[in-house]
Design an enzyme around this catalytic site. Structure first.
Site, PDB file in Angstrom:
ATOM      1  NE  ARG A  23       8.774  -3.968   4.581  1.00 21.67           N
ATOM      2  CZ  ARG A  23       7.595  -3.344   4.741  1.00 21.67           C
ATOM      3  NH1 ARG A  23       6.741  -3.280   3.759  1.00 21.67           N
ATOM      4  NH2 ARG A  23       7.291  -2.834   5.898  1.00 21.67           N
ATOM      5  NE  ARG A  30      -1.798   0.152  11.054  1.00 22.96           N
ATOM      6  CZ  ARG A  30      -0.894   0.642  10.231  1.00 22.96           C
ATOM      7  NH1 ARG A  30      -0.989   1.856   9.796  1.00 22.96           N
ATOM      8  NH2 ARG A  30       0.097  -0.112   9.801  1.00 22.96           N
ATOM      9  NE  ARG A  33       9.092  -0.521   8.759  1.00 26.34           N
ATOM     10  CZ  ARG A  33       7.915  -0.292   8.173  1.00 26.34           C
ATOM     11  NH1 ARG A  33       7.863   0.303   7.008  1.00 26.34           N
ATOM     12  NH2 ARG A  33       6.802  -0.660   8.750  1.00 26.34           N
ATOM     13  NE  ARG A  65       4.284  -3.855  10.943  1.00 28.88           N
ATOM     14  CZ  ARG A  65       5.112  -3.894   9.903  1.00 28.88           C
ATOM     15  NH1 ARG A  65       6.183  -4.672   9.928  1.00 28.88           N
ATOM     16  NH2 ARG A  65       4.878  -3.161   8.840  1.00 28.88           N
ATOM     17  CE  LYS A  76      -1.117  -0.222   4.883  1.00 28.22           C
ATOM     18  NZ  LYS A  76       0.014   0.585   5.379  1.00 28.22           N
TER      19      LYS A  76
HETATM   20  P1  AMP Z   1       3.016   1.282   8.672  1.00 24.80           P
HETATM   21  O1  AMP Z   1       4.238   1.906   8.121  1.00 24.80           O
HETATM   22  O2  AMP Z   1       1.737   1.894   8.104  1.00 24.80           O
HETATM   23  O3  AMP Z   1       3.013  -0.221   8.566  1.00 24.80           O
HETATM   24  O4  AMP Z   1       2.976   1.633  10.239  1.00 24.80           O
HETATM   25  C1  AMP Z   1       3.990   1.190  11.102  1.00 24.80           C
HETATM   26  C2  AMP Z   1       3.506   1.212  12.538  1.00 24.80           C
HETATM   27  O5  AMP Z   1       3.122   2.548  12.907  1.00 24.80           O
HETATM   28  C3  AMP Z   1       2.284   0.359  12.834  1.00 24.80           C
HETATM   29  O6  AMP Z   1       2.618  -0.986  13.059  1.00 24.80           O
HETATM   30  C4  AMP Z   1       1.742   1.060  14.082  1.00 24.80           C
HETATM   31  O7  AMP Z   1       2.511   0.722  15.232  1.00 24.80           O
HETATM   32  C5  AMP Z   1       2.015   2.523  13.796  1.00 24.80           C
HETATM   33  N1  AMP Z   1       0.864   3.166  13.124  1.00 24.80           N
HETATM   34  C6  AMP Z   1       0.832   3.681  11.864  1.00 24.80           C
HETATM   35  N2  AMP Z   1      -0.381   4.185  11.579  1.00 24.80           N
HETATM   36  C7  AMP Z   1      -1.148   3.996  12.683  1.00 24.80           C
HETATM   37  C8  AMP Z   1      -2.515   4.261  13.010  1.00 24.80           C
HETATM   38  N3  AMP Z   1      -3.356   4.841  12.137  1.00 24.80           N
HETATM   39  N4  AMP Z   1      -2.947   3.905  14.250  1.00 24.80           N
HETATM   40  C9  AMP Z   1      -2.132   3.325  15.152  1.00 24.80           C
HETATM   41  N5  AMP Z   1      -0.856   3.022  14.898  1.00 24.80           N
HETATM   42  C10 AMP Z   1      -0.340   3.350  13.682  1.00 24.80           C
END
Ligand code: AMP
Length: 228
Positions: A131, A95, A164, A175, A20
């Site tokens: 990754r 989320r 990461r 996750r 995404k």
């Molecule tokens: P992502 O890069 O979108 O996979 O986000 C990495 C991490 O950031 C997630 O696993 C969450 O810990 C945190 N995170 C990102 N967006 C949100 C959100 N809308 N609500 C809560 N945690 C978030």
């Protein structure tokens, strides 16, 4: 052919590893609207060692969601910026159903499209565990699917490629679970919300169709709307 231009307020939903980030960035360029990734904003806060970053890091390294008040403050102030006035693409927000409700009722923001990238868990696990990310320019690689020609260094800037923090095996599984339990219900929420056009975008028969094929499906989904 492109139809009448209008507002594109788009939400991208997808499990970690669904692509995404890549797709939303590409679509944002096409539509000339900003891509807003809450994950990227939080990682920047962590890098800057800001108070928000210090709080968020505790949750992120465990693969858990950062509390709503932090996220809503970030999204609320970002969406007020002038570049969002003709639309935006939200990547990684909302989320939870509670975040989706707050977007509308507390922040007063309406959305036109919701796109869901539908990729099976086994494909996600394989993608995420291989990754690598450039520690300098943040460009993504994959040891099998998209390796750097310079091995453990970035093709683009020469920075060192690293895993990461939240791509460790335990965190990846966590996750994906968090997505299925807390974010999947957001799909149903939007399917039942009037005025929102919802599209599930398939990753193909084995979930591994190339990014260009997925991008084409997204384009077609939105273009159908251009002409109606
Ligand atoms: P992502 O890069 O979108 O996979 O986000 C990495 C991490 O950031 C997630 O696993 C969450 O810990 C945190 N995170 C990102 N967006 C949100 C959100 N809308 N609500 C809560 N945690 C978030």
């Amino acid at each position: 052919m492109r139809g009448v231009m209008k507002n594109y307020r788009v939400i991208f939903l997808g499990p970690p590893g669904s692509g995404k980030g890549t797709q939303s960035l590409q679509l944002a360029k096409q539509l000339k609207v900003p891509q807003i990734s809450t994950g990227d904003i939080l990682r920047n806060e962590i890098k800057r060692v800001s108070p928000i970053g210090r709080q968020a890091e505790i949750y992120m390294t465990e693969g858990l969601l950062v509390p709503d008040d932090i996220i809503l403050a970030i999204v609320g102030s970002r969406l007020k910026e002038v570049d969002c006035k003709n639309g935006f693409i939200l990547d990684g927000f909302p989320r939870t159903v509670s975040q989706a409700r707050s977007l509308k009722h507390d922040l007063g923001v309406d959305v036109d499209y919701v796109l869901f990238l539908d990729i099976p868990d086994d494909v996600l696990l394989k993608r995420l565990s291989g990754r690598r990310i450039c520690s300098n320019c943040q460009k993504m690689f994959h040891i099998d699917l998209n390796p750097s020609a310079k091995m453990e260094y970035c093709d683009f800037c020469g920075g060192q490629l690293i895993i990461r923090d939240d791509d460790s095996e335990y965190t990846v599984a966590q996750r994906i679970n968090v997505f299925r339990e807390q974010t999947q219900p957001v799909i149903e929420f939007y399917q039942n919300t009037e005025g929102i056009r919802y599209f599930a975008i398939s990753g193909g028969q084995d979930g591994n169709d190339p990014p260009a094929a997925i991008a084409e499906r997204i384009r077609i989904a939105l273009q159908i709307e251009y002409h109606t």
